[in-house]
Design a protein around this motif. Structure first.
Motif, short mmCIF file in Angstrom:
data_model
loop_
_atom_site.label_atom_id
_atom_site.label_comp_id
_atom_site.label_asym_id
_atom_site.label_seq_id
_atom_site.Cartn_x
_atom_site.Cartn_y
_atom_site.Cartn_z
N GLY A 90 2.11 5.62 -7.19
CA GLY A 90 0.85 5.96 -7.83
C GLY A 90 0.56 7.44 -7.87
N THR A 91 1.07 8.19 -6.89
CA THR A 91 0.85 9.64 -6.87
C THR A 91 1.98 10.41 -7.56
N GLY A 92 2.92 9.70 -8.16
CA GLY A 92 3.97 10.36 -8.93
C GLY A 92 5.07 10.98 -8.11
N LYS A 93 5.15 10.62 -6.84
CA LYS A 93 6.23 11.18 -6.02
C LYS A 93 7.59 10.57 -6.39
N ARG A 152 6.69 -1.72 -7.90
CA ARG A 152 5.72 -0.88 -8.61
C ARG A 152 6.50 0.19 -9.36
N GLY A 153 6.04 0.53 -10.56
CA GLY A 153 6.64 1.62 -11.32
C GLY A 153 7.67 1.15 -12.33
N GLU A 184 0.83 -1.21 0.00
CA GLU A 184 0.00 0.00 0.00
C GLU A 184 0.85 1.25 0.00
N ARG A 185 1.92 1.27 0.79
CA ARG A 185 2.80 2.43 0.84
C ARG A 185 3.54 2.62 -0.49
N ILE A 186 3.97 1.54 -1.08
CA ILE A 186 4.64 1.64 -2.38
C ILE A 186 3.68 2.18 -3.42
#
Length: 442
Positions: free
Chosen positions: A60-63, A83-84, A53-55
């Motif tokens: 997911g928010t582009g940080k 992720r990413g 979830e943290r990843i």
């Protein structure tokens, strides 16, 4: 291989073990090992939902462009939550084989190489540095921390620098990313710069041109005053870089060659480099600087400074590695020197290296390791050993539970986001910690 009687002819191996009991503002703040027993968890019962979830939140928010968390229990192969993509705009997914700038996670590797030579009987944990590098025999120390470099502000060192002090950042050496004022300027002017960030002319990252060899680095450092008396206070420093020179003098071969022959090859670490080969570009991540909350490329893979030969092999912050490769290093430590049935380090050497070997009486109050221990290049907390890197990475091995874990991401400075503390909290929840947190100290 037995751990030698290296402190003095009278000190036995058993007695030794008993006594061992960013390259820009703030980014080198190292992450901590997880520091709690995790015996209630196992590979079968842990799905890492909170970590995932943290990843998802950060990617997911582009940080950040990507994050990979790696985990392994005992001697099992690592598994991951990823992720990413390798960079914003890339279509290649990040995974266990992607390449990350691990910066100060290089330090535990250099620390273990040092311990291997101690195990060989080629030097001693409490041996004076000047026995190996005579230029460090008569050091001067600043009376006022970060004050003037003038005779009225200097005094003689009260005791010699030792190998133990170099391993634990207690030798009194400075660091260009930590010091301020005249000594910071002097480090930069003399090329005592053991690290790199980018080929690009980025404001705030221009720190001069590094000297061209470990020998020149060590010789230049010996001419600089210490910022503390040796053995008095924990202070993050260039000491692990200096140990690179110690290692090559003792072994009579280049430092990077020693790492390759003694650690990388025996551990099966095939993706760990001081210079990234052009053939590996298709799995190399981009690095980003966070400017006003926006990630901007500061070291894109295709134009990375790590595609060049470094000025010299930076033993404190110079390596690029993959999560899978670094996990093999952790596996070797968790195996007390063995991996895949092959012995790489002596068992007692690993036990001492990952224990608290801080000099007796050294001050840690107000530092990143306050109330904690320190081993051969990494923090020691409640049965765990590990350290972090300037671009947000961290890795640790927990000897109580048998868990190896790491986090891989690329952004600077690392304090731009609370990614590491979020990761540790999520990890705690996934492992069934009732309070949902680990002590991160420092």
């Amino acid at each position: 291989m037995a751990f030698r009687e290296f402190v003095s002819p009278q000190l036995s191996r058993r007695a030794l073990f008993r006594t061992s009991g960013y390259l820009a503002a703030g980014g080198a703040l190292a992450a901590v090992p997880f520091g709690r027993s995790m015996l209630r968890a196992s590979a079968a019962t842990t799905n890492w939902a909170n970590v995932a979830e943290r990843i998802e939140h950060y990617v997911g928010t582009g940080k950040v462009a990507n994050m990979v968390a790696s985990f392994g229990w005992g001697n099992e192969a690592p598994h991951s939550v990823a992720r990413g993509n390798l960079g914003f705009g890339s279509t290649t997914a990040a995974d266990l084989d992607s390449l990350y700038r691990i910066y100060s996670m290089t330090k535990p590797i250099t620390g273990m190489a040092t311990m291997m030579l101690i195990d060989d009987g080629k030097m001693g944990l409490d041996q004076p540095l000047a026995d190996i590098l005579p230029a460090f025999a008569d050091m001067q120390v600043q009376k006022e921390y970060d004050g003037a470099i003038t005779p009225d502000n200097l005094e003689a060192a009260e005791r010699p620098i030792t190998i133990r002090q170099l391993l634990t950042h207690t030798a009194g050496l400075g660091y260009g990313i930590i010091q301020q004022g005249p000594i910071k300027t002097a480090y930069e002017d003399r090329g005592l710069i053991p690290g790199q960030v980018s080929r690009l002319p980025i404001p705030g990252l221009g720190r001069g041109t590094p000297v061209s060899s470990l020998e020149a680095f060590a010789d230049g450092l010996a001419q600089m005053p210490l910022v503390y008396q040796p053995g008095v206070k924990w202070s993050y420093s260039v000491s692990l870089d200096l140990l690179g020179r110690v290692i090559e003098v003792v072994e009579k071969k280049p430092f990077d060659q020693v790492l390759q022959e003694r650690l990388f090859d025996p551990c099966g670490m095939e993706s760990t480099y001081f210079r990234v080969p052009s053939s590996e570009l298709d799995r190399y991540t981009d690095n980003y600087g966070i400017m006003a909350g926006v990630p901007l490329p500061i070291d894109p893979a295709a134009n990375s400074i790590y595609l060049d030969d470094p000025a010299f092999p930076f033993g404190g912050a110079g390596l690029v590695s993959s999560p899978r490769d670094y996990d093999r290093f952790l596996r070797m430590l968790l195996g007390y020197g063995k991996i895949d049935g092959q012995r790489v380090m002596g068992e007692l050497a690993v036990r001492v290296a990952t224990s608290n070997i801080l000099p007796r009486g050294v001050q840690t109050e107000g530092t990143w390791v306050a109330g904690q221990g320190f081993g051969a290049g990494g923090r020691v907390v409640d049965g765990a050993f590990g350290w972090g890197g300037a671009a947000g990475t961290l890795a640790s091995v927990d000897f109580k539970s048998g868990l190896r874990a790491g986090l891989y991401v690329q952004y600077m400075p690392s304090e731009s986001y609370p990614i590491r503390s979020d990761f540790l909290t999520a990890l705690a929840k996934d492992l069934g910690r009732e309070d949902g947190a680990f002590s991160i100290g420092g």
